[in-house]
Structure formats: structure tokens, C-alpha cells
Scaffold this motif. Structure first.
Motif, short mmCIF file in Angstrom:
data_model
loop_
_atom_site.label_atom_id
_atom_site.label_comp_id
_atom_site.label_asym_id
_atom_site.label_seq_id
_atom_site.Cartn_x
_atom_site.Cartn_y
_atom_site.Cartn_z
N GLN A 69 12.32 42.03 82.22
CA GLN A 69 10.87 41.94 82.33
C GLN A 69 10.17 43.01 81.51
OE1 GLN A 69 10.27 42.06 86.56
NE2 GLN A 69 11.42 40.17 86.90
N ALA A 70 10.83 44.17 81.34
CA ALA A 70 10.21 45.28 80.62
C ALA A 70 10.28 45.10 79.10
CB ALA A 70 10.88 46.59 81.01
N LEU A 71 11.11 44.19 78.62
CA LEU A 71 11.27 43.98 77.19
C LEU A 71 10.19 43.06 76.63
CD1 LEU A 71 15.13 43.62 77.03
CD2 LEU A 71 13.80 45.34 75.80
N VAL A 72 9.83 43.30 75.38
CA VAL A 72 8.91 42.40 74.69
C VAL A 72 9.68 41.13 74.30
CG1 VAL A 72 7.56 44.32 73.76
CG2 VAL A 72 9.45 43.36 72.41
N PRO A 73 9.00 40.02 74.07
CA PRO A 73 9.69 38.83 73.56
C PRO A 73 10.46 39.16 72.28
CG PRO A 73 7.48 38.27 74.26
CD PRO A 73 7.57 39.77 74.33
N GLY A 74 11.70 38.68 72.23
CA GLY A 74 12.57 38.99 71.09
C GLY A 74 13.25 40.33 71.18
N GLY A 75 13.11 41.03 72.32
CA GLY A 75 13.72 42.35 72.49
C GLY A 75 15.21 42.28 72.73
N THR A 76 15.82 43.46 72.85
CA THR A 76 17.28 43.57 73.00
C THR A 76 17.62 44.39 74.23
OG1 THR A 76 17.62 43.44 70.61
CG2 THR A 76 19.43 44.35 71.91
N LEU A 77 18.49 43.83 75.07
CA LEU A 77 19.01 44.51 76.25
C LEU A 77 20.43 44.98 75.95
CD1 LEU A 77 19.06 45.32 79.23
CD2 LEU A 77 19.52 42.94 79.82
N VAL A 78 20.67 46.30 76.11
CA VAL A 78 21.95 46.91 75.80
C VAL A 78 22.65 47.31 77.10
CG1 VAL A 78 23.16 48.72 74.52
CG2 VAL A 78 20.99 47.81 73.65
N LEU A 79 23.85 46.78 77.33
CA LEU A 79 24.65 47.15 78.49
C LEU A 79 25.60 48.27 78.10
CD1 LEU A 79 25.63 43.66 79.98
CD2 LEU A 79 23.57 45.03 80.40
N LYS A 80 25.63 49.36 78.91
CA LYS A 80 26.52 50.48 78.61
C LYS A 80 27.44 50.85 79.76
CE LYS A 80 27.37 52.43 75.74
NZ LYS A 80 28.49 52.01 74.85
N ASP B 14 14.91 34.69 82.75
CA ASP B 14 14.18 35.89 82.31
C ASP B 14 14.53 36.24 80.87
OD1 ASP B 14 13.03 36.06 84.78
OD2 ASP B 14 14.37 37.63 85.52
N LEU B 15 15.77 35.95 80.45
CA LEU B 15 16.19 36.24 79.09
C LEU B 15 15.79 35.11 78.15
CD1 LEU B 15 18.01 38.16 80.85
CD2 LEU B 15 19.69 37.99 79.02
N VAL B 16 16.02 33.87 78.58
CA VAL B 16 15.78 32.72 77.70
C VAL B 16 14.29 32.56 77.41
CG1 VAL B 16 16.00 30.22 77.49
CG2 VAL B 16 17.87 31.56 78.48
N SER B 17 13.46 32.74 78.41
CA SER B 17 12.02 32.51 78.21
C SER B 17 11.40 33.49 77.23
CB SER B 17 11.30 32.58 79.56
OG SER B 17 11.40 33.89 80.10
N LYS B 18 12.05 34.65 77.04
CA LYS B 18 11.53 35.65 76.11
C LYS B 18 12.39 35.79 74.85
CE LYS B 18 9.79 39.39 78.12
NZ LYS B 18 9.71 40.59 79.01
N SER B 19 13.39 34.90 74.70
CA SER B 19 14.29 34.93 73.54
C SER B 19 14.93 36.31 73.37
CB SER B 19 13.54 34.54 72.26
OG SER B 19 13.04 33.22 72.36
N LEU B 20 15.42 36.87 74.48
CA LEU B 20 16.03 38.20 74.43
C LEU B 20 17.46 38.12 73.92
CD1 LEU B 20 14.80 39.71 77.83
CD2 LEU B 20 13.72 39.84 75.58
N THR B 21 17.91 39.20 73.34
CA THR B 21 19.29 39.35 72.91
C THR B 21 19.98 40.36 73.81
OG1 THR B 21 18.77 38.88 70.60
CG2 THR B 21 20.82 40.06 71.01
N LEU B 22 21.17 40.03 74.29
CA LEU B 22 21.95 40.94 75.13
C LEU B 22 23.19 41.35 74.36
CD1 LEU B 22 22.69 40.56 78.91
CD2 LEU B 22 24.51 41.21 77.34
N ILE B 23 23.42 42.66 74.23
CA ILE B 23 24.62 43.16 73.58
C ILE B 23 25.32 44.15 74.51
CG2 ILE B 23 23.67 42.83 71.27
CD1 ILE B 23 23.29 45.85 71.08
N ALA B 24 26.63 44.29 74.35
CA ALA B 24 27.42 45.19 75.19
C ALA B 24 28.43 45.93 74.32
CB ALA B 24 28.14 44.39 76.29
N PRO B 25 27.97 46.88 73.50
CA PRO B 25 28.86 47.58 72.58
C PRO B 25 29.74 48.59 73.30
CG PRO B 25 26.65 48.48 72.42
CD PRO B 25 26.56 47.32 73.36
N ALA B 26 31.06 48.44 73.14
CA ALA B 26 31.98 49.37 73.77
C ALA B 26 31.90 50.75 73.13
CB ALA B 26 33.41 48.83 73.70
#
Length: 318
Positions: free
Chosen positions: A259-270, A283-295
Motif C-alpha cells: 500500500q505504501a508503494l507508488v504504482p509500478g514500485g518495487t517491493l524488496v524481500l530481505k 494489492d500488488l497486481v492492481s498497482k503493477s508492483l514488482t517483487l524481488i528477493a535478492p539473496a
């Protein structure tokens, strides 16, 4: 790496926590009844004929993080009898054929070892990496099943450990053992740079723990973005950030960050906790968010950061 200020509980974690200052013990091994100190013999010592390209490293300093505590308590599955621990520095005692680093030289360790046999290791389906050839060339990140120190292969809570030379990074004698042993956490924090961060980005680091503090320092040192740090229980304004970095999963975390991200934003899992986490896909699809999980990011870049006296780390130890 998943270092946080969360206190562990349970007999396994308590035994693992006794590592610092332990003398006269060969190794802390995972046994059916929990971690057990075993004396005598050797730990991860070189076989009679050392494997090609392998190093035998005498441990100088080892770090304890939450991943080790999860192995100790059984919440993170690991090979029975394995020696725990994955963050360390030490000195080279012996070399196998083809290893070229000098005997007696000091190295810090990358704990992920490629299996060498899967399609990723063979390079059957290479794909470009957003941070370029050096990151993509690290075989363990392409491997379909990397072998991890302290989980599938004997780790560093011991007098010695054997590793491939490609997993050993030279570090200067001028820096403290604690700082040298922090190579793996710094490399883990550098993974956040896989996100599309520019000088105009607004980046949220969500959490109040050591990985959050380290990640924020990496971002400030390596980018010109605006970095905002908030504790993991803070309410977040909607559509405020281009990138949001999670550093500790709670029930509400992923939904709040989306919810805190702008449309097209990126969520990083650490964080690397073993507990299940849920979120609303909409919540992700409606804002076209990208989720990444870089080790990890670059271990070579992490080693360079350790050598930089302006990069503050010492207050994160302990």
C-alpha cells in the motif's frame, strides 16, 4: 544473512549462543537432541588428498545470526551432524591442487557453494542480471540447489573449515577480525541494489534491526536516493515510496508495504525467516508492483566495503 535484534529462545539457540569465547572445542554439530560441542579430531579438515581448488581455513572469527539459531532449534531444516555457522574469516592452512591463494593469508567466506552439476551451474539457460556480468557470473546464484555452509555442508563454528577457493575473499590484516567476518552480511545487504533505484527514488527501509540498519547504510553509500527508515510496526502513508525494503516479516508487513508503494514500485524481500507470510495478491497486481528477493549482491563489492574505513560497521557487532 538474517541478523536482527530479535532474541532467540529454546535450548538449541541457547547452546548456539555460547559460541563466543568457547575454547578447546572442535566443533558445534547439529545432533538429534540439539547442537552439541564435540572435542577431539578435526572439523571439516582436508581429506588425505585435498579436493582440487579447495582451501583449509583456520577460523579466526565467526558471527552468529538468526539463521544459525533457526538451524539450532530445528525450525530451519539442516543436514544431521552438520557443523553450524556460515559467517567467518580465517587464515589459509592448506591448499588443494589448483588453489593459488597464499598460505597464511587472511580470507573471509562466501557460504553458498554451487553444486556444479545442475543446469544453472552448467550455464544451460543463462539470463542477464540487472547488475551486470560480475553478479551473474557468481555460480551459486544461478545454481538450482546451492550447498550452504552450516546447513548442507560443515560450517564455521569450528577450528577449521574447508571451502572452494572461489568462496574465499582476501581481506586485509589491517581490519578487525569482527569486521572481516562481516563479509556475508554486507554482501546480503548489497542485494538491495538489484532494485531499480535512481537519484530521484524514495526508498523505505522497514524495520528496526541490524539488517535494516546495514541496508540503509548500503543505500546511502551506494545511491543518491532519499532513504527513509521506519520501524516495522509503523503505519505507512499510501503511495509514498518507489522502493520498499522488508527486513522482518510480521502478519501485516507485506500488505502495508504494498500500500505504501507508488504504482509500478518495487517491493524488496530481505529477511529469511522460516515462518509463513501472507499478502493480498490484488494489492500488488492492481498497482503493477514488482517483487524481488535478492539473496546477495557482489561479494567482491562487499570486500571492498569492508576495506573502506569510512563505511561504519563496528556498532552493529555483538
Amino acid at each position: 544473512m538474517d541478523q536482527t535484534d530479535t532474541k532467540a529462545s529454546g535450548t538449541g539457540a541457547q547452546e548456539a549462543g555460547r559460541i563466543a569465547g568457547r575454547k578447546g572445542a572442535s566443533a558445534l554439530r547439529l545432533r538429534p537432541g540439539g547442537p552439541t560441542w564435540e572435542t577431539g579430531g578435526t572439523c571439516s579438515a582436508a581429506p588425505p588428498a585435498m579436493t582440487t581448488g579447495e582451501l583449509l581455513v583456520e577460523i579466526e572469527c565467526a558471527g552468529l545470526c538468526r539463521t544459525d539459531l533457526q538451524v539450532a532449534d530445528g525450525t530451519l531444516p539442516a543436514q544431521s551432524g552438520v557443523v553450524l555457522g556460515h559467517e567467518a574469516c580465517g587464515r589459509i592452512l592448506a591448499r588443494g591442487p589448483g588453489a593459488t591463494l597464499a598460505l597464511g593469508s587472511r580470507v573471509a567466506l562466501d557460504p553458498w557453494i554451487p553444486c556444479g552439476t545442475c543446469g544453472g551451474c552448467r550455464g544451460d539457460s543463462p539470463a542477464p542480471h540487472p547488475r551486470g556480468a560480475e553478479k551473474h557470473a557468481r555460480a551459486a546464484l544461478r545454481c538450482h540447489g546451492p550447498i550452504r555452509l552450516g546447513i548442507e555442508r560443515d560450517g564455521v563454528f569450528a577450528e577449521t573449515v574447508s571451502v572452494p577457493q572461489s568462496n574465499a575473499y582476501p581481506v586485509s590484516d589491517s581490519i578487525s577480525p569482527e569486521r572481516a567476518a562481516y563479509l556475508e552480511p554486507v554482501a546480503a545487504a548489497l542485494g538491495v541494489l538489484d532494485a531499480p533505484i535512481t537519484g530521484g527514488s524514495r526508498v523505505l527501509v522497514y524495520g528496526a534491526n541490524r539488517i535494516a540498519a546495514l541496508t540503509a547504510r548500503i543505500l546511502r553509500a551506494k545511491t543518491a536516493a532519499e532513504i527513509v527508515c521506519l520501524p516495522g510496526d509503523a503505519d505507512l502513508p499510501p503511495c509514498e515510496f518507489d522502493v520498499a525494503v522488508e527486513t522482518g516479516i510480521q502478519a501485516h508487513t507485506l500488505n502495508r508495504l504494498a500500500q505504501a508503494l507508488v504504482p509500478g514500485g518495487t517491493l524488496v524481500l530481505k529477511s529469511r525467516g522460516s515462518s509463513a507470510a501472507s499478502f493480498q495478491p490484488g494489492d500488488l497486481v492492481s498497482k503493477s508492483l514488482t517483487l524481488i528477493a535478492p539473496a546477495y549482491g557482489s561479494f567482491a563489492e562487499a570486500a571492498a566495503s569492508l576495506a573502506d574505513p569510512s563505511f561504519a560497521l563496528d556498532d552493529l557487532f555483538g
